[in-house]
Design an enzyme around this catalytic site. Structure first.
Site, short mmCIF file in Angstrom:
data_model
loop_
_atom_site.label_atom_id
_atom_site.label_comp_id
_atom_site.label_asym_id
_atom_site.label_seq_id
_atom_site.Cartn_x
_atom_site.Cartn_y
_atom_site.Cartn_z
N SER A 140 -9.64 1.78 2.56
CA SER A 140 -8.79 2.55 1.68
C SER A 140 -7.72 1.74 0.98
O SER A 140 -7.03 2.23 0.09
CB SER A 140 -8.13 3.68 2.48
OG SER A 140 -7.27 3.16 3.49
N SER A 154 -10.01 -0.44 6.70
CA SER A 154 -9.38 -0.25 5.39
C SER A 154 -8.67 -1.47 4.84
O SER A 154 -8.31 -1.48 3.66
CB SER A 154 -8.39 0.92 5.45
OG SER A 154 -9.08 2.13 5.59
N LYS A 181 0.84 -1.20 0.00
CA LYS A 181 0.00 0.00 0.00
C LYS A 181 0.88 1.25 0.00
O LYS A 181 1.90 1.30 0.68
CB LYS A 181 -0.92 -0.01 1.22
CG LYS A 181 -1.97 1.10 1.23
CD LYS A 181 -2.90 0.96 2.42
CE LYS A 181 -3.96 2.04 2.46
NZ LYS A 181 -4.89 1.90 3.60
#
Length: 478
Positions: free
Chosen positions: A147, A171, A72
């Site tokens: 996210s 997330s 990420k």
């Protein structure tokens, strides 16, 4: 559906049953074919550089020798651009690795690229990214959750077998549910946050994402552990060992107040899994969290307050976006931040600043902390009766792109089921348990503090004996 695990992949690469060149070629061919539609990656490293590292890694050995992993884009990677999906950090290249990256490299993992996300991890659909939305490989018209949506989509599309995400209020688990993969929000303090670009320090954790429970456990055991650079980490050995646990006599509390607030297609699939768990000998009871309706507002008050403080460092002078350097400091600060931050980030900074302002701090922030403590106490009481608490991961099916992005209240409500674990610092795992109209549905398992490995082993039993859903790859329709 393929039963190959990371240990098998590592052995195949070492024994040359799978040549490194073939492995890399296959991966980059798939990314080249699909990612212009999915947009899972912000940065992809060159094929030549990655192949060189994979070969070196195979020769050196390690638990992840030669295995590609997606990271990420809010986790610092030395020499690799780390943008947080923001114009503010569009060209930022960290001079150091996050602790979790150091641990992965030590075991031979090779970073293939940095995945798309909501800007500064603020969002539930991976639509607030400066680099454009990520699309769900199962249905390109829909979101992959957020996210950590890029990491989830990269796994669902079959680009990689492993990925890292971060979880502040769901997330990791939202993309896990919407992409039919496995994701763990670890117990707070089990994984170092050193090198994670901060959003809300008291809530967020880096966590593993994988295509099956065994790989999830392996990845977690590698990244977990104490770190002298993160004072919140705890000194505890969390080595994962897959155990064929039965659910017989496991006490499972079904959070009925949360289940009934979910869409019928979601609750229907979850109820079917609950019935199958019961037939396997699990001791099932309906229960209620209590004060569940206050969890979401308390979470957002705390998260926005911490965000406004953390993001104050992006002043347009020291680093980050700095187009405007003339005028007084207020003008420089306002122009650079106004242009470089997206709408959702600005909204959360403004609300956080308002909450922390004189006259409102006690009214909102302190009350939210009291609610947080109340929820922790409620969970402590529930875990005296139950080994696991169960709910849908997400209350709704994956929304279409553009459906909730302009309706903040509706987007925030998507986190209803997941914020509880962050407020209470407990582990929570999402796993695929079914589909409705070809859209994935995830089951959330929550356990008492530091029961992370227990949850992974229970999820392994469920995937092997009840759902038979693992190593799923979406058939991307382009």
């Amino acid at each position: 559906m393929n039963r190959i695990m990371i240990v098998d992949l590592v052995n195949d690469l070492r024994n040359k049953n799978l040549e490194a060149e073939e492995y890399i070629e296959r991966t980059y061919e798939k990314i080249g074919k699909y990612d212009k539609y999915i947009n899972a990656f912000i940065t992809i490293r060159s094929k030549e550089e990655v192949l060189k590292e994979v070969k070196e890694s195979i020769n050196k050995g390690g638990k992840l020798a030669g295995v590609l992993i997606a990271i990420k884009d809010n986790i610092s990677t030395e020499g690799i651009r780390t943008t947080c999906a923001s114009k503010m950090l569009e060209d930022y290249i960290p001079p150091y690795d996050a602790t979790v990256i150091e641990k992965l490299k030590k075991e031979g993992a090779v970073i293939i690229g940095k995945t798309n996300m909501d800007e500064f991890a603020m969002g539930s659909t991976t639509e607030t990214s400066y680099f454009g939305p990520t699309r769900n490989p199962w249905d390109l018209e829909r979101t992959p959750g957020g996210s950590s949506g890029g990491s989830g989509a990269a796994l669902a599309a079959g680009y990689v077998e492993l990925a890292l995400g971060s979880d502040t209020g769901g997330s990791i688990r939202a993309p896990a549910a919407y992409n039919a993969i496995f994701g763990l929000k670890p117990s707070y303090g089990t994984v170092s946050r050193f090198g994670l670009v901060a959003y809300a320090n008291s809530l967020e954790q880096i966590g593993p994402m994988a295509r099956n429970a065994e790989d999830l456990g392996l990845l977690f055991s590698i990244i977990a552990g104490p770190d002298e650079r993160d004072a919140t980490t705890i000194n505890l050995n969390l080595n994962f060992e897959l155990k064929e646990r039965s659910v017989k006599n496991v006490r499972i509390g079904v959070l009925s107040d949360i289940l009934e607030m979910s869409e019928k297609p979601v609750s229907g699939v979850i109820k079917d899994v609950v019935n199958k768990l019961s037939s396997e000998g699990a001791l099932i009871e309906d229960t209620k969290l209590g004060n569940a309706e206050y969890a979401l507002p308390a979470y957002y008050i705390i998260a926005m307050s911490e965000a406004s403080s953390n993001l104050a460092r992006y002043d347009g002078v020291r680093y980050g976006y700095s187009k405007y350097m003339e005028g007084n400091w207020r003008e420089v600060y306002a122009k650079n931040r106004g242009e470089a931050f997206g709408m959702e980030v600005k909204r959360r900074i403004l609300l956080g600043s308002f909450i922390l302002s004189a006259g409102y701090y006690e009214e909102f922030y302190l009350k939210a902390l009291k609610v947080r403590n109340l929820i922790k106490k409620n969970l402590d009481e529930l875990f005296k009766k139950y080994d696991i608490l169960l709910s849908p991961t997400m209350p709704i099916l994956p929304p279409k792109i553009g459906e909730v992005i302009n309706d903040p209240v509706r987007m925030y409500a998507m986190d209803l089921n997941t914020v509880i674990a962050n407020l209470a610092a407990i582990p929570a795992l999402s796993m695929p348990v079914g589909f409705y109209s070809d859209l994935p549905i995830g089951l959330q398992l929550m356990g008492k503090y530091l029961s992370d490995i227990y949850l992974i082993n229970i999820s392994s039993f469920i995937e092997r004996n009840i759902t038979k859903l693992y190593n799923l790859t979406a058939s991307v329709k382009i």
